[in-house]
Design a protein around this motif. Structure first.
Motif, short mmCIF file in Angstrom:
data_model
loop_
_atom_site.label_atom_id
_atom_site.label_comp_id
_atom_site.label_asym_id
_atom_site.label_seq_id
_atom_site.Cartn_x
_atom_site.Cartn_y
_atom_site.Cartn_z
N ASP A 1 0.73 -16.70 -2.69
CA ASP A 1 0.98 -16.78 -1.25
C ASP A 1 2.36 -16.25 -0.87
N LYS A 2 3.32 -16.38 -1.78
CA LYS A 2 4.70 -16.01 -1.45
C LYS A 2 5.09 -14.61 -1.92
N VAL A 3 4.22 -13.98 -2.68
CA VAL A 3 4.56 -12.68 -3.27
C VAL A 3 4.00 -11.54 -2.40
N MET A 4 4.84 -10.53 -2.16
CA MET A 4 4.47 -9.40 -1.31
C MET A 4 4.41 -8.11 -2.12
N LEU A 5 3.58 -7.19 -1.66
CA LEU A 5 3.63 -5.81 -2.14
C LEU A 5 4.61 -5.09 -1.22
N ASP A 6 5.82 -4.87 -1.70
CA ASP A 6 6.89 -4.32 -0.86
C ASP A 6 7.15 -2.86 -1.23
N CYS A 7 6.69 -1.97 -0.34
CA CYS A 7 6.83 -0.52 -0.57
C CYS A 7 8.03 0.06 0.17
N THR A 8 8.83 -0.82 0.79
CA THR A 8 9.95 -0.37 1.61
C THR A 8 10.88 0.52 0.78
N VAL A 9 11.24 1.66 1.35
CA VAL A 9 12.11 2.60 0.65
C VAL A 9 13.05 3.24 1.67
N LYS A 10 14.24 3.57 1.20
CA LYS A 10 15.23 4.19 2.08
C LYS A 10 14.95 5.68 2.19
N ALA A 11 14.98 6.18 3.43
CA ALA A 11 14.79 7.61 3.67
C ALA A 11 15.28 7.92 5.07
N ASN A 12 15.56 9.19 5.32
CA ASN A 12 16.00 9.62 6.65
C ASN A 12 15.34 10.98 6.95
N PRO A 13 14.51 11.06 8.05
CA PRO A 13 14.17 10.00 9.01
C PRO A 13 13.40 8.86 8.33
N ALA A 14 13.32 7.70 9.06
CA ALA A 14 12.60 6.55 8.53
C ALA A 14 11.16 6.95 8.19
N PRO A 15 10.65 6.52 7.04
CA PRO A 15 9.33 6.98 6.60
C PRO A 15 8.17 6.23 7.25
N ASP A 16 7.01 6.88 7.25
CA ASP A 16 5.75 6.23 7.57
C ASP A 16 5.08 5.82 6.26
N TYR A 17 4.25 4.75 6.35
CA TYR A 17 3.60 4.21 5.14
C TYR A 17 2.09 4.24 5.31
N THR A 18 1.40 4.67 4.27
CA THR A 18 -0.06 4.60 4.23
C THR A 18 -0.47 3.99 2.89
N TRP A 19 -1.52 3.18 2.93
CA TRP A 19 -2.00 2.50 1.73
C TRP A 19 -3.41 2.96 1.41
N SER A 20 -3.76 3.05 0.14
CA SER A 20 -5.11 3.40 -0.27
C SER A 20 -5.51 2.55 -1.46
N SER A 21 -6.80 2.13 -1.43
CA SER A 21 -7.35 1.33 -2.53
C SER A 21 -8.85 1.20 -2.31
N ASP A 22 -9.59 1.01 -3.39
CA ASP A 22 -11.03 0.74 -3.27
C ASP A 22 -11.28 -0.60 -2.59
N HIS A 23 -10.24 -1.45 -2.52
CA HIS A 23 -10.40 -2.79 -1.96
C HIS A 23 -9.96 -2.87 -0.49
N LEU A 24 -9.50 -1.75 0.09
CA LEU A 24 -9.03 -1.76 1.48
C LEU A 24 -10.04 -1.08 2.39
N ASN A 25 -10.37 -1.77 3.47
CA ASN A 25 -11.27 -1.20 4.47
C ASN A 25 -10.55 -0.82 5.75
N LEU A 26 -9.29 -1.27 5.90
CA LEU A 26 -8.52 -1.02 7.12
C LEU A 26 -7.35 -0.09 6.82
N ASN A 27 -6.89 0.62 7.86
CA ASN A 27 -5.66 1.42 7.74
C ASN A 27 -4.46 0.49 7.90
N ILE A 28 -3.56 0.53 6.94
CA ILE A 28 -2.36 -0.31 6.98
C ILE A 28 -1.14 0.60 7.05
N SER A 29 -0.29 0.38 8.07
CA SER A 29 0.90 1.21 8.24
C SER A 29 2.19 0.45 7.97
N SER A 30 2.07 -0.82 7.63
CA SER A 30 3.25 -1.62 7.30
C SER A 30 3.74 -1.26 5.90
#
Length: 597
Positions: free
Chosen positions: A512-541
């Motif tokens: 419950d307390k553990v996160m998948l944290d993909c946050t990375v430093k970049a300039n300009p600020a980056p966009d995030y996309t996730w892919s997996s056989d277990h994901l049905n929704l688009n996640i941009s966080s």
């Protein structure tokens, strides 16, 4: 009581069912990632602890057909020659559908050669001028793991990484801009290719260095002091020797010299007291040094003393110098283009005084007509200076944010400074001195000077402040400390750079307390996309709660205008995988409890 036990048994069976759901592929790879040299051997085990109808390896080299009743199966290749191989271990469990686990494979090749050269230049370099060095790395893979490093001697000067995702061998050329000074004469430059393939790769990472490039730098003569007083003696020399490349020529001038002298050293005992000027020159420029030779005897030199012996005065400032004697004379005076002092008799001290000096190249001298001997004189060295009206910094033909790894030119403009031969322009990044430039011009009047600096910023330079500073070092007689004028405003640099994760994979235990944290430093600020056989929704966080996910592999892609970078998260559950024996054990414990009751 029996009814309570029935409820208890039902709850236990449900607990086992919930915590032991077949929620991830029951396969384990050992190792989980492999790094192998092209043409090398590789061996990976795939094992399971569940009953199955068959398991096998799918691969373009070394594939293993499905085998029944096996708990371990090995993918083995004795000579791997495919660059982009993607092996997969799969299983058909007795319960549930077929599933698979992919094996990440990195096939690498160290460079055939690493070489260094100068670009469009074969002659010795000249101090203060810009040159380009080139490093060629041939036939290396994969280049995304390559770092090219530049060294001067043992000092790391710069390094370059690559974002290419090609798996096959490639050639890479990297350049470095340098502006050598006299201290770099004889320096050795080299470049080094390092292939850092991560923890699974060879340790330490393989490095290949070029042969050293020996640099010869031409520079003009520059004496450490402009004047020196010598007491005439058999053992004392007027030594004008100075370091320069090419080796300098020497010429001497004085009212007391009748012959041409080309040596850098003269015996003081062979000369009459007086002033001797040595000029040192080579193809890069010249420098002069004045020797004032005094005798040990009372009357062998002009019987005058100046106080001070040299003056440095701001343009428009005041100056006063005394000239005194201890001998009888017929007259003493000052000759000067400003405020001369007529010859005066019966005086032992006479002063040259100017309240507002406005002549740049003034050459005053004090003279005397002694009762015994001929008239003689002593010149007063005068330096009239002016600090800059302004110092400014700018970028040349560029207004947008800079991009990591690209080259840019900064410009420093210094207006209305004199004399420029005493000027040093220094470049700073934050508090670090980067470079400095001096001038050989002998112009006495104010001039404007423009100096440039080439930079190749990286991500660490985002937000850095560059500035230039004009320092006028006029020697011991000048103002102390030497006046320094900084550029009016610092130049704030914004650098665009692509995302780059510190690691390419991370294993997460679902909680419950553990996160998948993909946050990375970049300039300009980056966009995030996730892919997996277990994901049905688009996640941009950039962050996902692990508790909301099924066990498996999740790939996060961080992207901006400069590029992208991928990080793979492997999510595992905390539950123990149930088997028939697990359920049976719980049931037996429950029956035992009933018997006791």
């Amino acid at each position: 009581m029996f009814q309570h036990l029935i409820v208890y048994l039902f709850a236990v069976s449900q607990l086992v069912s919930l915590t032991g759901a077949e929620d991830e592929c029951p396969l384990q790879l050992n190792p989980q990632r492999v790094v192998v040299r092209y043409g090398g051997s590789v061996e990976v085990n795939c094992n399971t602890s569940v009953a199955n109808k068959g398991m096998g390896w799918e691969a373009s080299e070394g594939g293993m057909p499905m085998t029944k009743n096996q708990s371990l199966i090995t993918w083995r290749v004795s000579e791997l020659t495919e660059w982009d191989i993607k092996p997969v271990c799969y299983i058909n469990p007795n319960k549930g559908a077929q599933c698979q686990v992919k094996l990440p494979v990195t096939v690498y090749k160290t460079p055939d050669s690493v070489s260094i050269s100068t670009v469009n230049h074969t002659e010795p370099m000249k101090e203060g001028q810009q040159y380009e060095l080139q490093c060629d790395v041939h036939d290396v893979a994969p280049v995304q793991y390559l770092t090219v490093k530049w060294y001067k001697g043992k000092t790391l000067m710069n390094e370059t990484t690559f974002t290419d995702t090609d798996k096959t061998p490639d050639n890479k050329t990297v350049t470095l801009l340098i502006r050598p000074d006299r201290a770099d004469d004889g320096a050795q430059y080299r470049c080094e290719a390092e292939l850092d393939l991560g923890a699974e790769g060879p340790q330490p990472p393989p490095t290949y260095s070029s042969e050293p490039l020996n640099v010869e730098v031409y520079y003009k003569p520059q004496h450490s002091s402009s004047t020196e007083t010598i007491i005439k003696d058999d053992k004392v020399m007027l030594d004008c020797t100075v370091k320069a490349n090419p080796a300098p020529d020497y010429t001497w001038s004085s009212d007391h010299l009748k012959e041409k002298i080309s040596s850098s050293v003269i015996k003081s005992s062979a000369l009459s007291p007086g002033k001797y000027t040595c000029t040192t020159s080579n193809s890069l420029g010249r420098d002069s040094k004045v020797f004032i030779l005094k005798s040990t005897g009372a009357q062998d030199e002009c019987p005058l003393q100046l106080n001070p012996q040299r003056v440095v005065v701001r343009y428009g400032g005041s100056v006063a110098v005394t000239c005194n004697t201890s001998v009888a004379h017929k007259g003493i005076g000052w000759e000067a283009s400003e405020r001369l002092v007529p010859m005066t008799r019966n005086q032992s001290l006479i002063t040259w005084r100017v309240s507002e000096l406005t002549e740049w190249d003034i050459n005053p001298y004090c003279y005397i007509n002694p009762n015994k001997g001929a008239q003689c004189q002593i010149e007063l060295p005068v330096t009239v200076y002016k600090t800059p009206d302004s110092v400014s910094i700018s970028t040349v033909i560029h207004t947008e944010p800079m991009k990591e790894g690209q080259q840019y030119e900064l410009q420093c403009d210094v207006h209305g400074v004199a004399p420029v031969q005493y000027l040093t322009v220094k470049w700073y990044k934050n508090q670090t001195l980067l470079n400095q430039t001096t001038f050989s011009d002998t112009i006495e009047t104010p001039v404007n000077k423009t100096v440039t600096l080439l930079i190749r910023p990286d991500r660490a330079d985002d937000g850095a402040q560059y500035r230039c500073e004009a320092e006028l070092d006029l020697g011991a007689e000048g103002p102390q400390p030497p006046p320094k004028i900084n550029s009016t405003e610092p130049l704030n640099v914004e650098v665009y750079y692509k995302p780059r994760h510190s690691s390419s994979t991370e294993t997460i235990i679902k909680d419950d307390k553990v996160m998948l944290d993909c946050t990375v430093k970049a300039n300009p600020a980056p966009d995030y996309t996730w892919s997996s056989d277990h994901l049905n929704l688009n996640i941009s966080s950039s962050v996902i709660k692990s508790s909301a996910l099924s066990p498996g592999k999740y790939t996060c892609n961080a992207t901006n205008t400069q590029g992208s970078d991928i990080k793979v998260f492997i999510v595992k559950s905390t539950g123990i995988r149930p088997t028939f024996w697990t359920v049976l054990t719980v049931f037996q414990l429950s029956v035992a409890l009933i018997s006791v009751i």
